[in-house]
Scaffold this active site. Structure first.
Site, mmCIF file in Angstrom:
data_model
loop_
_atom_site.group_PDB
_atom_site.id
_atom_site.type_symbol
_atom_site.label_atom_id
_atom_site.label_comp_id
_atom_site.label_asym_id
_atom_site.label_seq_id
_atom_site.Cartn_x
_atom_site.Cartn_y
_atom_site.Cartn_z
ATOM 1 N N ARG A 26 -14.954 -7.371 3.393
ATOM 2 C CA ARG A 26 -15.127 -6.178 4.228
ATOM 3 C C ARG A 26 -16.389 -5.432 3.804
ATOM 4 O O ARG A 26 -17.125 -4.934 4.623
ATOM 5 C CB ARG A 26 -13.888 -5.290 4.052
ATOM 6 N N ARG A 47 0.882 -1.168 0.000
ATOM 7 C CA ARG A 47 0.000 0.000 0.000
ATOM 8 C C ARG A 47 0.918 1.215 0.000
ATOM 9 O O ARG A 47 1.852 1.283 0.784
ATOM 10 C CB ARG A 47 -0.876 0.001 1.252
ATOM 11 N N ASP A 103 -12.593 -10.513 -3.274
ATOM 12 C CA ASP A 103 -13.958 -10.143 -2.875
ATOM 13 C C ASP A 103 -14.965 -10.159 -4.027
ATOM 14 O O ASP A 103 -16.175 -10.148 -3.791
ATOM 15 C CB ASP A 103 -13.947 -8.755 -2.229
HETATM 16 O O1 F6P Z 1 -9.139 -7.654 -0.723
HETATM 17 C C1 F6P Z 1 -10.105 -7.312 0.212
HETATM 18 C C2 F6P Z 1 -9.986 -8.179 1.410
HETATM 19 O O2 F6P Z 1 -9.935 -9.473 0.983
HETATM 20 C C3 F6P Z 1 -11.116 -7.962 2.409
HETATM 21 O O3 F6P Z 1 -12.194 -8.808 2.265
HETATM 22 C C4 F6P Z 1 -10.407 -8.083 3.696
HETATM 23 O O4 F6P Z 1 -11.036 -7.404 4.710
HETATM 24 C C5 F6P Z 1 -9.084 -7.493 3.401
HETATM 25 O O5 F6P Z 1 -8.795 -7.889 2.089
HETATM 26 C C6 F6P Z 1 -8.007 -7.821 4.351
HETATM 27 O O6 F6P Z 1 -6.801 -7.423 3.830
HETATM 28 P P1 F6P Z 1 -5.599 -6.888 4.678
HETATM 29 O O7 F6P Z 1 -5.415 -7.851 5.769
HETATM 30 O O8 F6P Z 1 -4.486 -6.843 3.726
HETATM 31 O O9 F6P Z 1 -6.016 -5.548 5.190
#
Ligand code: F6P
Length: 308
Positions: free
Chosen positions: A157, A57, A113
């Site tokens: 999410r 990120r 997702d």
């Molecule tokens: O890509 C989205 C997702 O799969 C969500 O469903 C989940 O909450 C999130 O990634 C978690 O990702 P990270 O642990 O990298 O924040």
């Protein structure tokens, strides 16, 4: 993602282009972390989970200065166009890179997702669903043998695709989705209905972004109403995001990778490639970002019928 990277590299080479891999997403682009890739560099990655290019990120890329640095790197390295793989965050950055600096960018939808508008399937979704299905099948063995009630939390999410599809595929009593304002009373009603129908074990699939609350809180509330039920919680977590991709994901990634390269070579930019009803589609980033992929309510209806 590796299957998509392989497809982009091979398609680029096929069309006689020089292909660079950018490491660590936009952060790596700003830092100029690139390496030349050829058809051989991407051998034997088709069946690997994750991404050999790594991911990150980037807070820096969210700023105009960061994007200007990235654009300068793109120019310095003689890059004519970019293919990015990701979801809304990735596409927002890609759109800005095009808008502010005129750098051609085409996106490939990659998220487990499956919540991106403009494609039937996002890369990783089918693999994640198969993983969840296998896990719930295994949990089912304990649920059956010990007459237990399991709340299984899956990722999502903001989207209930994984929960709905795997709930249907594993015979869950109920699914609790972010898109639906399911209440605790409805969950309890489904358990009462199950009891009337002499169900001795139950699985309820909970999407992490559901509107009731945390899966542990839901289980606690249900325990308070059914003190005799042996109630357990399993959070599947990040195991849903790893492992060898399914056949469908590999095919999808191959199609989308080739489509992305062909779109760039045809002078397209600022758009995401997708597959709808088996055909390649182009959706402008802004449309993909601002629209939400609709959940199939017909499947929800089917799931409810089958959970009696
Ligand atoms: O890509 C989205 C997702 O799969 C969500 O469903 C989940 O909450 C999130 O990634 C978690 O990702 P990270 O642990 O990298 O924040």
């Amino acid at each position: 993602m590796n299957a998509a990277i392989r497809a982009v590299v091979r398609a680029g080479v096929f069309y006689g282009k020089r292909v660079l891999g950018v490491y660590r997403g936009y952060d790596g682009l700003i830092a100029g972390e690139t390496a030349e890739l050829n058809a051989k560099s991407v051998k034997n990655i088709l069946d690997m989970g994750g991404t050999v290019l790594k991911s990150a990120r980037s807070d820096r890329f969210r700023t105009p200065e960061g994007r200007a640095e990235a654009a300068a790197q793109v120019r310095a390295q003689g890059i004519d166009g970019l293919v990015v793989i990701g979801g809304n965050g990735t596409f927002t950055g890609a759109h800005l890179l095009w808008e502010e600096h005129g750098i051609p960018v085409v996106g490939i939808p990659g998220t487990i997702d499956n919540d991106l508008f403009g494609t039937d399937l996002t890369i990783g979704y089918d693999t994640a669903c198969n993983t969840v299905m296998e896990c719930i099948d295994k949990i089912r063995d304990t649920a059956n043998s010990h007459n237990r009630l399991f709340f299984v939390e899956v990722m999502g999410r903001d989207a209930g695709f994984i929960a709905l599809h795997t709930g249907l595929a594993t015979g869950a009593l109920a699914v609790i989705l972010p898109e639906q304002n399911t209440t605790l009373e409805e969950v309890i009603a489904s358990l009462e209905r199950g009891a009337e129908n002499k169900k001795t074990s139950n699985i309820i699939v909970v999407a992490e972004g559901n509107k009731i609350g945390s899966t542990f809180d839901i289980a606690d509330a249900v325990r308070a109403r059914f003190p005799d039920a042996d109630t357990k919680v399993t959070i599947l977590g990040h195991l849903q995001r790893g492992g060898a991709p399914s056949c469908l994901d590999r095919v999808n990634a191959g199609q989308l990778g080739v489509a992305a390269v062909e779109a760039l070579l045809n002078g397209k930019s600022d758009l995401m490639v997708g597959v709808v009803d088996g055909r390649i589609t182009h959706t402008f980033f802004q449309q993909a970002i601002f629209n939400k992929a609709p959940l199939d309510l017909e499947l929800l209806r089917v799931a409810k019928i089958l959970s009696i």
